[in-house]
Scaffold this active site. Structure first.
Site, short mmCIF file in Angstrom:
data_model
loop_
_atom_site.label_atom_id
_atom_site.label_comp_id
_atom_site.label_asym_id
_atom_site.label_seq_id
_atom_site.Cartn_x
_atom_site.Cartn_y
_atom_site.Cartn_z
N ASP A 1 1.46 0.42 -17.77
CA ASP A 1 2.66 0.31 -16.91
C ASP A 1 3.42 -0.99 -17.14
O ASP A 1 4.64 -0.98 -17.34
CB ASP A 1 2.34 0.53 -15.41
CG ASP A 1 1.32 -0.41 -14.80
OD1 ASP A 1 0.72 -1.24 -15.53
OD2 ASP A 1 1.12 -0.33 -13.56
N ALA B 1 -12.41 -0.45 -4.70
CA ALA B 1 -12.95 0.62 -5.55
C ALA B 1 -12.01 0.97 -6.69
O ALA B 1 -12.28 1.87 -7.47
CB ALA B 1 -13.21 1.86 -4.70
N GLY B 2 -10.89 0.25 -6.78
CA GLY B 2 -9.92 0.57 -7.84
C GLY B 2 -9.10 1.80 -7.51
O GLY B 2 -8.58 2.46 -8.40
N LEU B 3 -8.98 2.13 -6.22
CA LEU B 3 -8.22 3.32 -5.82
C LEU B 3 -6.93 2.93 -5.09
O LEU B 3 -6.35 3.72 -4.36
CB LEU B 3 -9.08 4.24 -4.94
CG LEU B 3 -10.41 4.68 -5.58
CD1 LEU B 3 -11.17 5.61 -4.64
CD2 LEU B 3 -10.18 5.39 -6.92
N SER B 4 -6.51 1.69 -5.26
CA SER B 4 -5.23 1.21 -4.73
C SER B 4 -5.14 1.24 -3.22
O SER B 4 -4.15 1.71 -2.64
CB SER B 4 -4.07 2.01 -5.34
OG SER B 4 -4.00 1.78 -6.71
N SER B 5 -6.16 0.71 -2.58
CA SER B 5 -6.10 0.57 -1.12
C SER B 5 -4.93 -0.33 -0.74
O SER B 5 -4.30 -0.14 0.30
CB SER B 5 -7.41 0.01 -0.57
OG SER B 5 -7.71 -1.22 -1.20
N SER B 6 -4.62 -1.30 -1.59
CA SER B 6 -3.51 -2.21 -1.25
C SER B 6 -2.17 -1.52 -1.37
O SER B 6 -1.32 -1.66 -0.48
CB SER B 6 -3.56 -3.46 -2.14
OG SER B 6 -3.55 -3.11 -3.49
N ASP C 1 0.70 1.95 -9.23
CA ASP C 1 -0.01 2.32 -7.99
C ASP C 1 0.97 2.71 -6.89
O ASP C 1 0.80 3.72 -6.21
CB ASP C 1 -0.88 1.15 -7.51
CG ASP C 1 -1.83 0.67 -8.59
OD1 ASP C 1 -2.05 1.41 -9.57
OD2 ASP C 1 -2.33 -0.47 -8.47
C1 GLA Z 1 -4.05 -1.90 -11.56
C2 GLA Z 1 -2.60 -2.30 -11.43
C3 GLA Z 1 -1.68 -1.26 -12.08
C4 GLA Z 1 -2.13 -0.94 -13.50
C5 GLA Z 1 -3.62 -0.66 -13.54
C6 GLA Z 1 -4.13 -0.50 -14.94
O1 GLA Z 1 -4.32 -0.75 -10.83
O2 GLA Z 1 -2.27 -2.43 -10.07
O3 GLA Z 1 -0.36 -1.72 -12.05
O4 GLA Z 1 -1.76 -1.96 -14.38
O5 GLA Z 1 -4.37 -1.69 -12.92
O6 GLA Z 1 -3.63 0.66 -15.51
#
Ligand code: GLA
Length: 402
Positions: free
Chosen positions: A41, A139-144, A188
């Protein structure tokens, strides 16, 4: 009065206890899983994330019209109530979880300043906001992003700003970059704003053109299993920014604005010009962009069973070229693949967080057992395993009953 769903009832009561009035409404936004297209991205490339059935919910009420313009925020994950005059909102004044909603309030106020002058900003009314979220943290699921987007849709409506979902995604990213301090891209927040049921968001991060790509998982009796390694990651520090800097260096050395300008055919030329590590970072991004385009084509022509090899190849590229995996993620992916998953890869920024496995529904019990057993055998922390449904993006009040 219309009947509220039980979660809204609870949040309304909590809101009243903390802020002394009933909320005017509820807004929500989901976390995301990235199907494929990692660290592309911020290189102006392609991503293919989908919104998940885990959401942040925001309850909001305006302050009394004659009250001073304060932002007052509370949440179900902290006892703290943070209060700040709207005029004092600034990235440096924000910390902890409150930087997400207040960062969004600041970024929206900046947007108002930029588009209609500082006087308009001063006229924005104060508000109180209460947040609840079931997107797992770290967890890498974009809670933020879920919190940012839920706050963004709530304030967009309360302040009657009329920003589009894509503009609100950008506001969320500005909050994340400047108030939270993580140099992340637009993926995200875009997934959280633009997600659709049973579809992924195919986003071109250069043109910002977004397309909904149906996943068709049910028709093939497939599901997406998330394996949260519970190795926590932190994008405000270290590796993420370093990878981003490598990509920018590679683009600069090749004389292009971003790695998006380069294709697989350029790789031999890159290999001659770049040091080995920078070359491998660039090769990941360039081949990953190619994999996203292939995945979209295959989803449209052959369906989800056809993308397994691309998911597997994406993981290898992140593990060996971009070097953002960790042993727990590699193990999760390997066990899923050995157990017959259609494909598997780590998802998100890396250095911890979750892997995803595209699996046939009847495989799930055996696969889950195999992953748990393998983690125990290696002495790793017990991972969390759960299925996610590709779901709708950020929504306005009252629609959590579906
Ligand atoms: C995080 C960042 C995203 C993206 C991913 C990797 O989730 O927030 O913008 O760069 O890492 O793909």
């Amino acid at each position: 009065m219309t009947e509220l769903n039980p979660l809204f009832e609870t949040l309304a009561a909590e809101f009243e206890a903390r802020h002394g009035s009933r909320p005017a409404g509820f807004w929500s936004a989901p976390g995301r899983v990235n199907l494929i297209g990692e660290h592309t991205d911020y290189n102006e490339g392609f991503v293919l994330p989908f919104a998940i059935d885990r959401r942040a919910v925001v309850a909001l009420a305006g302050a009394a019209p004659d009250a001073p313009a304060f932002a007052r925020v509370s949440s179900t994950f902290s006892d703290q109530i943070v209060e700040l005059a709207l005029a004092d909102l600034a990235p440096d004044a924000l910390a902890d979880w409150s930087a997400y909603p207040l960062g969004v309030a600041w970024a929206l106020a900046e947007h108002v300043s930029a588009t209609s002058g500082t006087e308009a900003r001063r006229a924005l009314p104060g508000f109180a906001l209460h947040i609840h979220s079931d997107v797992p943290i770290g967890a890498g699921l974009s809670s933020s992003a879920a919190i940012e987007c839920a706050a963004a849709v709530a304030l967009n409506e309360f302040w009657q700003l009329g920003l589009t979902p894509a503009e609100l995604a950008r506001v969320g990213q500005i909050a994340e970059n400047q108030a939270v301090g993580a140099p992340t891209g637009i993926m995200d927040q875009s997934a959280s704003m633009l997600g659709r049921i049973d579809a992924a968001v195919f986003l071109d991060c250069r043109s910002m053109n977004a397309e909904s790509v149906p996943l068709g998982l049910d028709a093939e009796d497939l599901e997406i299993l998330v394996i949260d390694t519970r190795v926590s990651h932190d994008h405000a520090t270290g590796g993420y920014a370093e990878r981003r800097a490598s990509c920018e260096r590679a683009a600069a050395e090749m004389g292009v604005g971003s790695l998006r300008e380069l294709s697989v055919a350029d790789l031999p030329r890159l290999q001659q010009r770049l040091d080995d590590e920078t070359f491998r970072r660039a090769r990941h991004v360039i081949t990953e962009n190619d994999r996203v385009e292939q995945a979209v084509r295959l989803l449209e022509t052959e369906g989800p069973l056809a993308i397994g090899a691309l998911l597997d190849a994406s993981h290898v590229s992140m593990r060996d070229d971009f070097e953002i995996s960790v042993p727990e993620l590699d193990l999760a992916v390997e066990v899923a693949q050995e157990g017959g998953a259609v494909g598997a890869r780590m998802t998100g920024g890396g250095f911890g967080g979750s892997a995803l496995a595209l699996i046939r529904r009847p495989q799930r019990p055996a696969l889950e057992a195999a992953v748990l057993e393998a983690f125990v055998a290696r002495g790793y922390r017990r991972p969390d395993l759960f299925v996610v449904q590709p779901s709708a993006g950020a929504t306005m009040k009252g629609d959590l009953d579906d």
